[in-house]
Write a protein that holds these residues in place. Structure first.
Motif, PDB file in Angstrom:
ATOM      1  N   GLN A 191      -3.987   1.057  -7.638  1.00  9.81           N
ATOM      2  CA  GLN A 191      -4.266   2.316  -8.415  1.00  9.81           C
ATOM      3  C   GLN A 191      -3.286   3.331  -7.731  1.00  9.81           C
ATOM      4  OE1 GLN A 191      -6.360   2.841 -10.754  1.00  9.81           O
ATOM      5  NE2 GLN A 191      -6.915   0.703 -10.772  1.00  9.81           N
ATOM      6  N   ARG A 192      -3.030   3.507  -6.586  1.00  8.04           N
ATOM      7  CA  ARG A 192      -2.067   4.569  -5.973  1.00  8.04           C
ATOM      8  C   ARG A 192      -0.881   4.264  -6.493  1.00  8.04           C
ATOM      9  NH1 ARG A 192      -4.149   4.402  -1.061  1.00  8.04           N
ATOM     10  NH2 ARG A 192      -3.022   2.844  -0.300  1.00  8.04           N
ATOM     11  N   SER A 193      -0.380   2.887  -6.695  1.00  7.31           N
ATOM     12  CA  SER A 193       0.834   2.211  -7.106  1.00  7.31           C
ATOM     13  C   SER A 193       1.198   2.767  -8.334  1.00  7.31           C
ATOM     14  CB  SER A 193       1.168   1.064  -6.788  1.00  7.31           C
ATOM     15  OG  SER A 193       1.336   0.776  -5.554  1.00  7.31           O
ATOM     16  N   LEU A 194       0.062   2.533  -9.348  1.00  6.48           N
ATOM     17  CA  LEU A 194       0.414   2.809 -10.748  1.00  6.48           C
ATOM     18  C   LEU A 194       0.932   4.385 -10.932  1.00  6.48           C
ATOM     19  CD1 LEU A 194      -2.888   1.233 -12.501  1.00  6.48           C
ATOM     20  CD2 LEU A 194      -0.345   0.394 -12.646  1.00  6.48           C
ATOM     21  N   ARG A 195       0.473   5.365 -10.153  1.00 10.28           N
ATOM     22  CA  ARG A 195       0.814   6.830 -10.076  1.00 10.28           C
ATOM     23  C   ARG A 195       2.164   6.827  -9.683  1.00 10.28           C
ATOM     24  NH1 ARG A 195      -4.597   6.919  -8.760  1.00 10.28           N
ATOM     25  NH2 ARG A 195      -4.096   7.165  -6.457  1.00 10.28           N
ATOM     26  N   ARG A 196       2.585   6.085  -8.780  1.00  6.64           N
ATOM     27  CA  ARG A 196       4.004   6.149  -8.076  1.00  6.64           C
ATOM     28  C   ARG A 196       5.104   5.300  -8.712  1.00  6.64           C
ATOM     29  NH1 ARG A 196       1.833   6.112  -2.285  1.00  6.64           N
ATOM     30  NH2 ARG A 196       3.256   4.529  -2.409  1.00  6.64           N
ATOM     31  N   VAL A 197       4.768   4.138  -9.007  1.00 10.25           N
ATOM     32  CA  VAL A 197       5.749   3.375  -9.316  1.00 10.25           C
ATOM     33  C   VAL A 197       6.302   3.084 -10.528  1.00 10.25           C
ATOM     34  CG1 VAL A 197       6.507   0.878  -8.948  1.00 10.25           C
ATOM     35  CG2 VAL A 197       5.231   2.074  -7.265  1.00 10.25           C
ATOM     36  N   ASN A 255       0.857  -1.045  -0.089  1.00 13.58           N
ATOM     37  CA  ASN A 255       0.037   0.145   0.006  1.00 13.58           C
ATOM     38  C   ASN A 255       0.949   1.381  -0.135  1.00 13.58           C
ATOM     39  OD1 ASN A 255       1.016   0.353   2.644  1.00 13.58           O
ATOM     40  ND2 ASN A 255      -1.065   0.224   3.586  1.00 13.58           N
ATOM     41  N   GLY A 256       2.011   1.191   0.118  1.00 14.91           N
ATOM     42  CA  GLY A 256       3.193   2.060   0.080  1.00 14.91           C
ATOM     43  C   GLY A 256       3.466   2.785   1.406  1.00 14.91           C
TER      44      GLY A 256
END
Length: 111
Positions: free
Chosen positions: A20-26, A1-2
């Motif tokens: 979904q959050r990871s797609l924007r950051r990783v 979850n980051g």
């Protein structure tokens, strides 16, 4: 979850939100070493053997495993713990389990 201090996700909705959050950051790149994360989750699972928690490690990867021997060992060592490991391949790499060496179709995965 980051969140390294509290990496748990609650239910499928929590997993989807973290994804979904990871797609924007990783940014995915190599080498692709799975053993460290398998061992990390296994250590957490080993602390809760009373049946009150179950751990699911979802690995989304765009590459073939770079540390195959260490990953196999980590998976075998985690086999009796309250955890599952799900590996999802995305992108153009060849993700056939036999190529990865994790296609344990004849019983328990061995080294």
């Amino acid at each position: 979850n980051g969140d390294a201090s509290n990496p748990a996700c609650r239910g499928i909705a929590g997993v989807l939100e973290a994804y979904q959050r990871s797609l924007r950051r990783v940014q995915l790149y190599g080498p692709t070493n799975f053993a460290p994360v398998v061992n990390h989750v296994a250590r957490s699972a080993a602390t809760v053997l009373d049946g009150s928690q179950y751990f699911v490690l979802l690995i989304i990867t765009d590459g073939v495993i770079s540390d195959m021997a260490q990953t196999k060992e980590a998976i075998v060592n985690a086999a009796k713990l309250p955890m599952s490991i799900i590996i999802v391949g995305v992108g153009q790499a060849e993700f056939d389990g036999k190529i990865w060496g994790l296609g344990g179709t004849r019983g328990r995965l061995g080294g």
